[in-house]
Motif scaffolding. Structure first.
Motif, PDB file in Angstrom:
ATOM      1  N   GLU A 565       1.411  62.135  71.680  1.00 34.48           N
ATOM      2  CA  GLU A 565       1.149  63.325  70.866  1.00 34.48           C
ATOM      3  C   GLU A 565       0.601  62.946  69.496  1.00 34.48           C
ATOM      4  N   GLU A 566       1.069  61.840  68.936  1.00 35.08           N
ATOM      5  CA  GLU A 566       0.504  61.360  67.669  1.00 35.08           C
ATOM      6  C   GLU A 566      -0.972  60.991  67.843  1.00 35.08           C
ATOM      7  N   THR A 567      -1.301  60.376  68.971  1.00 33.07           N
ATOM      8  CA  THR A 567      -2.695  60.011  69.252  1.00 33.07           C
ATOM      9  C   THR A 567      -3.561  61.255  69.378  1.00 33.07           C
ATOM     10  N   PHE A 568      -3.081  62.270  70.089  1.00 31.33           N
ATOM     11  CA  PHE A 568      -3.858  63.496  70.255  1.00 31.33           C
ATOM     12  C   PHE A 568      -4.068  64.200  68.912  1.00 31.33           C
ATOM     13  N   THR A 569      -3.033  64.228  68.085  1.00 31.50           N
ATOM     14  CA  THR A 569      -3.158  64.845  66.760  1.00 31.50           C
ATOM     15  C   THR A 569      -4.194  64.114  65.933  1.00 31.50           C
ATOM     16  N   ARG A 570      -4.146  62.795  65.954  1.00 32.11           N
ATOM     17  CA  ARG A 570      -5.093  61.989  65.183  1.00 32.11           C
ATOM     18  C   ARG A 570      -6.533  62.217  65.654  1.00 32.11           C
ATOM     19  N   GLN A 571      -6.721  62.444  66.936  1.00 28.23           N
ATOM     20  CA  GLN A 571      -8.061  62.642  67.474  1.00 28.23           C
ATOM     21  C   GLN A 571      -8.495  64.102  67.484  1.00 28.23           C
ATOM     22  N   GLY A 572      -7.630  64.988  67.006  1.00 29.60           N
ATOM     23  CA  GLY A 572      -8.001  66.395  66.930  1.00 29.60           C
ATOM     24  C   GLY A 572      -7.979  67.107  68.266  1.00 29.60           C
ATOM     25  N   VAL A 573      -7.142  66.654  69.199  1.00 29.91           N
ATOM     26  CA  VAL A 573      -7.035  67.273  70.521  1.00 29.91           C
ATOM     27  C   VAL A 573      -5.760  68.114  70.564  1.00 29.91           C
ATOM     28  N   ARG A 574      -5.901  69.387  70.854  1.00 26.58           N
ATOM     29  CA  ARG A 574      -4.726  70.269  70.910  1.00 26.58           C
ATOM     30  C   ARG A 574      -3.969  70.062  72.216  1.00 26.58           C
ATOM     31  N   TYR A 575      -2.635  70.166  72.151  1.00 26.51           N
ATOM     32  CA  TYR A 575      -1.804  69.908  73.326  1.00 26.51           C
ATOM     33  C   TYR A 575      -0.590  70.817  73.306  1.00 26.51           C
ATOM     34  N   SER A 576       0.038  70.952  74.478  1.00 26.77           N
ATOM     35  CA  SER A 576       1.350  71.576  74.617  1.00 26.77           C
ATOM     36  C   SER A 576       2.335  70.507  75.048  1.00 26.77           C
ATOM     37  N   SER A 577       3.581  70.620  74.600  1.00 29.14           N
ATOM     38  CA  SER A 577       4.612  69.636  74.912  1.00 29.14           C
ATOM     39  C   SER A 577       5.681  70.294  75.775  1.00 29.14           C
ATOM     40  N   ILE A 578       5.928  69.723  76.956  1.00 28.75           N
ATOM     41  CA  ILE A 578       6.896  70.291  77.901  1.00 28.75           C
ATOM     42  C   ILE A 578       7.960  69.236  78.151  1.00 28.75           C
ATOM     43  N   ARG A 579       9.150  69.448  77.560  1.00 31.33           N
ATOM     44  CA  ARG A 579      10.213  68.437  77.587  1.00 31.33           C
ATOM     45  C   ARG A 579      11.513  69.042  78.105  1.00 31.33           C
ATOM     46  N   GLY A 580      12.438  68.150  78.414  1.00 27.30           N
ATOM     47  CA  GLY A 580      13.704  68.593  78.975  1.00 27.30           C
ATOM     48  C   GLY A 580      14.644  69.211  77.969  1.00 27.30           C
ATOM     49  N   ASP A 581      14.461  68.903  76.653  1.00 30.06           N
ATOM     50  CA  ASP A 581      15.398  69.404  75.658  1.00 30.06           C
ATOM     51  C   ASP A 581      14.976  70.739  75.061  1.00 30.06           C
ATOM     52  N   GLN A 582      13.958  71.377  75.653  1.00 34.73           N
ATOM     53  CA  GLN A 582      13.488  72.658  75.124  1.00 34.73           C
ATOM     54  C   GLN A 582      14.293  73.814  75.709  1.00 34.73           C
ATOM     55  N   THR A 583      14.374  74.898  74.951  1.00 27.37           N
ATOM     56  CA  THR A 583      14.961  76.122  75.493  1.00 27.37           C
ATOM     57  C   THR A 583      13.993  76.708  76.526  1.00 27.37           C
ATOM     58  N   PRO A 584      14.492  77.518  77.465  1.00 25.57           N
ATOM     59  CA  PRO A 584      13.600  78.114  78.466  1.00 25.57           C
ATOM     60  C   PRO A 584      12.449  78.898  77.833  1.00 25.57           C
ATOM     61  N   GLY A 585      12.727  79.593  76.723  1.00 20.99           N
ATOM     62  CA  GLY A 585      11.672  80.356  76.073  1.00 20.99           C
ATOM     63  C   GLY A 585      10.583  79.474  75.482  1.00 20.99           C
ATOM     64  N   ALA A 586      11.006  78.398  74.791  1.00 25.62           N
ATOM     65  CA  ALA A 586      10.027  77.482  74.198  1.00 25.62           C
ATOM     66  C   ALA A 586       9.217  76.786  75.280  1.00 25.62           C
ATOM     67  N   ARG A 587       9.880  76.408  76.333  1.00 27.86           N
ATOM     68  CA  ARG A 587       9.190  75.744  77.443  1.00 27.86           C
ATOM     69  C   ARG A 587       8.116  76.654  78.024  1.00 27.86           C
ATOM     70  N   GLN A 588       8.464  77.925  78.254  1.00 30.24           N
ATOM     71  CA  GLN A 588       7.499  78.852  78.854  1.00 30.24           C
ATOM     72  C   GLN A 588       6.339  79.132  77.913  1.00 30.24           C
ATOM     73  N   ARG A 589       6.614  79.202  76.611  1.00 27.78           N
ATOM     74  CA  ARG A 589       5.520  79.430  75.651  1.00 27.78           C
ATOM     75  C   ARG A 589       4.531  78.268  75.682  1.00 27.78           C
ATOM     76  N   LEU A 607       8.113  63.339  82.920  1.00 23.30           N
ATOM     77  CA  LEU A 607       8.002  63.130  84.357  1.00 23.30           C
ATOM     78  C   LEU A 607       9.232  63.653  85.092  1.00 23.30           C
ATOM     79  N   THR A 608      10.396  63.498  84.496  1.00 23.21           N
ATOM     80  CA  THR A 608      11.624  63.926  85.173  1.00 23.21           C
ATOM     81  C   THR A 608      11.906  65.407  84.960  1.00 23.21           C
ATOM     82  N   SER A 609      11.572  65.923  83.778  1.00 27.02           N
ATOM     83  CA  SER A 609      11.911  67.316  83.474  1.00 27.02           C
ATOM     84  C   SER A 609      10.830  68.300  83.887  1.00 27.02           C
ATOM     85  N   ALA A 610       9.575  67.853  83.887  1.00 26.99           N
ATOM     86  CA  ALA A 610       8.474  68.759  84.205  1.00 26.99           C
ATOM     87  C   ALA A 610       7.860  68.458  85.559  1.00 26.99           C
TER      88      ALA A 610
END
Length: 710
Positions: A565-589, A607-610
Motif C-alpha cells: 500500500e505504501e508503494t501504491f501511494t507513492r506511485q499515485g495508484v488508488r487502492y482498496s484494503s480488505i483485511r481481517g481486522d475490519q468491521t463488516p461495514g468497512a470491509r463492504q465499503r 489471503l486468509t481473510s479475503a
C-alpha cells in the motif's frame, strides 16, 4: 534553487525582501495547499492545461524540498514537525489522486523529470508568495553547465564485452549494409504531419481496427515440447515474412514475451537486446531458456561483472541502463525489445533518452533490425505519449515521419486538408506494426484460468541475508542428521543418503518449528521472503493496473500488505484494503469502492481473510505476492475473480523469489495440486495438506545439502 531568508543573516537582503512582512515557514504549506487544490479542480474539469501541469510539478518539487527541510530543521518542536509533515503528506495525497486522473502527470512526479523555464519562474513566484526570498536564476542554463561532467552517469564496459571484442576484432559495424532508400518526390514535405497522425487516433471510432494485418500463424520456430497459441503464431509469422517493427500492445497474459523471443528467432535478430523493468528481468532469462533453448541468454546486473559477453540475448533493466548505454550502442545488436514500453513515454526522462539513443545506433548499424515495443496500455490513452515509442521504432523523428511511414502516407494521395486523410493516416500507422489483441478477443486460445509464475531476484543486503539464513537452516538440518547417524547402535556404515532418516529429521524440525519461536525456521524464512518480495510484487501490480485495468493483490502477512500500500501511494495508484481486522461495514465499503469506482485500480487483500466470500470478477488479473501452503488456499483466492459473471480469462501472477526455498515450495504446491486432482478423479492417493508441503520443503533442503557435500 538557493533560498535566502532570515536564518542566513550574513546575506544582504534585496529591496523586494525588505518590502515584505516576515512570514511563518508554514506559509509555504498554505500556498502549496491552495495550489494543489487548483490543480485538482482543473483535472476534474477536463484535460489538464500546460499551465496546470507546470503548477502540478512545482507543488511536487516543493513538497519534496519542504519534506526534507522539515525533517532536518533543528528549531522545530516534535509536535510542530509532526504537524507540518502531516500537512505535507496530505498535499502529496492530493497530488497522487490528481495524477490518477491524468497519467501524463505521473512523469512529473519523478525526481529526474525535466524542469522548464516556465516551471522555474512559477516556483520562484510561489516561494515569494510564501514570504521566502529566492535568488533569480537564468532562464536557460548555459550549454557548458548543461554538460557539466559532475551530472554525467558513470559509464562502464564489462570485461566480458572487452573479451568478445578482442576475440573477434572484425565485429565493427558495416554501415554500407544499411539500405539507403532512393529519393522520391515528397508531396507532403511541407505539411506538419505528427499532430494529424496523433489526432487520427483520437478521432478513431470504436469499430476502427487497432491491429495490423497478420498472416496465418506459424509454429515453425517453436521448440519441441512447447506450443504457441494461434494469436502468438500470427506475430511470429509476420516477422518470418519480413516485418521488422512492432508495437505489441496485447493485454497482459497473452504471451508477449514468447512472441518477442520467437519473432527474433524468425528474423535472425541476434544478438538481441532486451530492456525491461527490474521486476521481470529474471523472468525474461527464464523464458528465453524455454522458448529459445539453443540461444545463450545473459542478464546485466549492476556493472555487468557477471555478464556473458558472448551470449545471443542480453537482458538489462532500465535502472542500470545509464551506465551501459555506451557499449550497448556499439555492440552490434540486430534486434532490440523494450518491455513495458510506456516507461519511455516521457521523452525528457533519462531512461527514454537512453533507449532512443541505443535504438538510433542500432538502426544506423544494422540492416533492417527487429525493433519491438511491448506494452499492455490501450492504444487510445493520451496518444501523445506514443511519440517516444514511435520514435524508438523508427517511424518518426522529433518532427516528421521517417521514410517507411512517409512512403505509406504519400501512397494514400491525401493531405491533412482532405476529409479522408485521418482514417487513412491511422491505418498507415497501424500497418507499420501495431498489434493489439484483448483477452476477450482470443478467449478460445487461452485457458479460462491460469497461473503464470514471475521469478524475481532478491538483490542487496536483504537478499544476501535471506540466502545466508537458508544456508544456516540447511546446516542445522545436516548437523541433526549427522548426530542421528552417529547415535545409531548398529555400526553398519550407511552408503549414500538415508532417505528415511532425512524424512525423520525433517519431521523433528517441523515439530520444533511449530512449538517454539526460537531460531530461523521454515515459517520465519517464508515470512522474510514475503517481506523482501513485497515491493517488487506491488510494483508489478501497479504496472498491471496501468496496462490492464483492475488488479487484485493477495498477501498473507500484514507487513507485506502495508509495504504494498505504501508503494501504491507513492506511485499515485488508488487502492482498496480488505483485511481481517475490519468491521463488516468497512470491509463492504472497500469492496464496493474497488468494484464500482473506476479510479480504484487495486484491491489489496489478505489471503486468509479475503480468500473466501468475495466477488471480485471486475478484475481478471491477480497478483499472489506470497505463496500459500496449499493449492486449495491459492485456488480459493483465484476464484474470487474466476467465478460466474467473469467475462475474460483470469491470470494469476505468482511472484517467486528465485534461488530460494520459495521456488521449491512453488513446485511442491503444484505437485500437490496434481495429486489432489487425481484424488478427486477417484484415485486412492491421499490429498496433500499444508504440513506435507512444509515437510517436503525441509526434506528437499536437507537432501540438497547432503548431496552437495558428497
Amino acid at each position: 534553487m538557493a533560498r535566502t531568508g532570515q536564518r542566513q543573516s550574513g546575506n544582504r537582503r534585496g529591496p523586494a525582501r525588505d518590502q515584505r512582512r516576515n512570514r511563518e515557514p508554514g506559509d509555504v504549506l498554505s500556498v502549496l495547499a491552495r495550489a494543489v487544490r487548483e490543480v485538482e479542480a482543473a483535472a476534474q474539469r477536463g484535460p489538464v492545461t500546460p499551465g496546470a501541469r507546470a503548477k502540478f510539478q512545482v507543488v511536487a518539487l516543493l513538497v519534496r524540498e519542504e519534506h526534507a527541510r522539515v525533517k532536518a530543521a533543528p528549531d522545530l518542536s516534535e509536535a510542530r514537525r509532526a504537524e507540518q509533515l502531516k500537512r505535507l503528506d496530505g498535499i502529496a495525497t492530493i497530488l497522487a489522486r490528481t495524477a490518477v486522473r491524468d497519467s501524463a502527470l505521473y512523469a512529473l512526479l519523478s525526481e529526474d523529470a525535466a524542469v522548464s523555464d516556465t516551471t522555474r519562474r512559477l516556483k520562484r513566484e510561489m516561494l515569494r508568495d510564501a514570504g521566502i526570498e529566492v535568488a533569480d536564476e537564468p532562464e536557460a542554463p548555459a550549454p557548458v553547465a548543461a554538460a557539466a561532467p559532475t551530472a554525467a552517469p558513470e559509464r562502464v564496459v564489462p570485461q566480458s564485452v572487452i573479451s568478445r571484442q578482442l576475440a573477434n576484432p572484425f565485429l565493427a559495424p558495416d554501415f554500407s549494409a544499411v539500405p539507403q532508400a532512393p529519393a522520391r518526390p515528397r508531396r507532403l514535405v511541407g505539411w506538419e504531419l505528427i499532430g494529424p497522425l496523433l489526432s487520427s487516433f483520437e478521432r478513431a471510432g470504436a469499430g476502427d481496427a487497432a491491429c495490423m494485418s497478420l498472416p496465418f500463424p506459424t509454429s515453425r520456430f517453436t521448440p519441441t515440447g512447447m506450443e504457441l497459441m494461434p494469436h502468438q503464431g500470427q506475430l511470429v509469422a509476420a516477422a518470418a515474412a519480413g516485418h521488422r517493427t512492432f508495437l505489441l500492445a496485447d493485454e497482459p497474459g497473452l504471451g508477449k514475451t514468447a512472441q518477442s523471443l520467437l519473432a527474433a528467432e524468425a528474423a535472425g535478430a541476434y544478438p538481441l537486446l532486451v530492456v525491461v523493468p527490474n521486476v521481470v528481468k529474471t523472468n525474461w532469462a527464464r523464458e528465453a531458456a524455454l522458448w529459445t533453448p539453443h540461444r545463450r541468454a545473459t542478464v546485466i546486473n549492476g556493472n555487468g561483472d557477471t555478464l556473458d559477453g558472448f551470449a545471443d540475448i542480453v537482458v538489462v533493466n532500465y535502472e542500470v541502463l545509464d551506465r551501459h548505454v555506451g557499449w550497448l550502442g556499439d555492440f552490434g545488436f540486430r534486434g532490440m525489445v523494450v518491455d513495458e514500453a510506456h516507461f519511455i513515454k516521457n521523452r525528457s526522462s533519462q531512461r527514454s533518452q537512453h533507449v532512443l539513443e541505443i535504438s538510433e545506433r542500432v538502426r544506423a548499424r544494422s540492416p533492417r533490425p527487429l525493433l519491438m515495443a511491448l506494452t499492455g496500455t490501450p492504444l487510445i490513452n493520451d496518444i501523445d505519449d506514443f511519440r517516444a515509442i514511435w520514435q524508438f521504432l523508427g517511424w518518426i523523428d522529433d518532427g516528421k515521419p521517417l521514410d517507411g511511414l512517409m512512403d505509406a502516407l504519400e501512397d494514400t494521395g491525401l493531405t491533412p486538408a482532405d476529409h479522408g486523410f485521418y482514417p487513412s493516416a491511422r491505418r498507415c500507422v497501424v500497418e507499420q506494426g501495431i498489434v493489439r489483441r484483448r483477452k476477450v478477443d482470443v478467449a478460445a486460445d487461452i485457458p479460462a484460468r491460469r497461473i503464470a509464475d514471475l521469478p524475481v531476484e532478491l538483490d542487496g543486503a536483504e537478499g544476501r541475508s535471506i540466502r545466508a539464513a537458508e544456508r544456516e537452516l540447511a546446516r542445522r538440518l545436516v548437523k541433526r542428521y549427522d548426530s542421528a547417524i552417529a547415535a545409531r547402535e548398529t555400526a553398519t556404515e550407511v552408503e549414500g543418503i538415508d532417505e528415511n532418516l532425512v524424512r525423520q529429521v525433517a519431521r523433528w524440525e517441523l515439530k520444533d518449528a511449530t512449538s517454539t519461536k526460537a531460531g530461523e525456521n521454515v515459517f520465519s524464512m517464508m515470512r522474510r521472503i514475503g517481506e523482501a518480495k513485497a515491493g517488487l510484487a506491488a510494483d508489478y501490480a501497479a504496472q498491471l493496473a496501468r496496462s490492464a485495468g483492475k488488479v487484485v493483490f493477495f498477501a498473507k502477512h500484514i507487513d507485506v500488505m502495508d509495504t504494498a500500500e505504501e508503494t501504491f501511494t507513492r506511485q499515485g495508484v488508488r487502492y482498496s484494503s480488505i483485511r481481517g481486522d475490519q468491521t463488516p461495514g468497512a470491509r463492504q465499503r472497500n469492496i464496493d469502492a474497488f468494484v464500482n469506482d473506476p479510479d480504484v485500480a487495486i484491491a489489496v487483500c489478505s489471503l486468509t481473510s479475503a480468500g473466501v466470500g468475495l466477488n471480485l470478477q471486475v478484475a481478471s488479473n491477480l497478483v499472489l505476492a506470497e505463496l500459500s501452503w496449499t493449492d486449495a488456499e491459492q485456488t480459493q483466492a483465484i476464484d474470487r475473480a474466476h467465478r460466474i459473471g467473469q467475462t475474460e480469462p483470469v491470470t494469476a501472477w505468482r511472484i517467486i523469489a528465485a534461488q530460494t526455498i520459495d521456488a521449491r515450495i512453488a513446485e511442491l504446491i503444484d505437485s500437490k495440486a496434481g495429486l489432489a486432482a487425481r484424488a478427486l478423479d477417484g484415485s486412492d492417493e491421499e490429498v496433500g495438506s499444508s504440513a506435507d508441503v512444509q515437510h517436503e520443503a525441509l526434506v528437499a533442503l536437507l537432501t540438497d545439502a547432503l548431496a552437495a557435500r558428497v
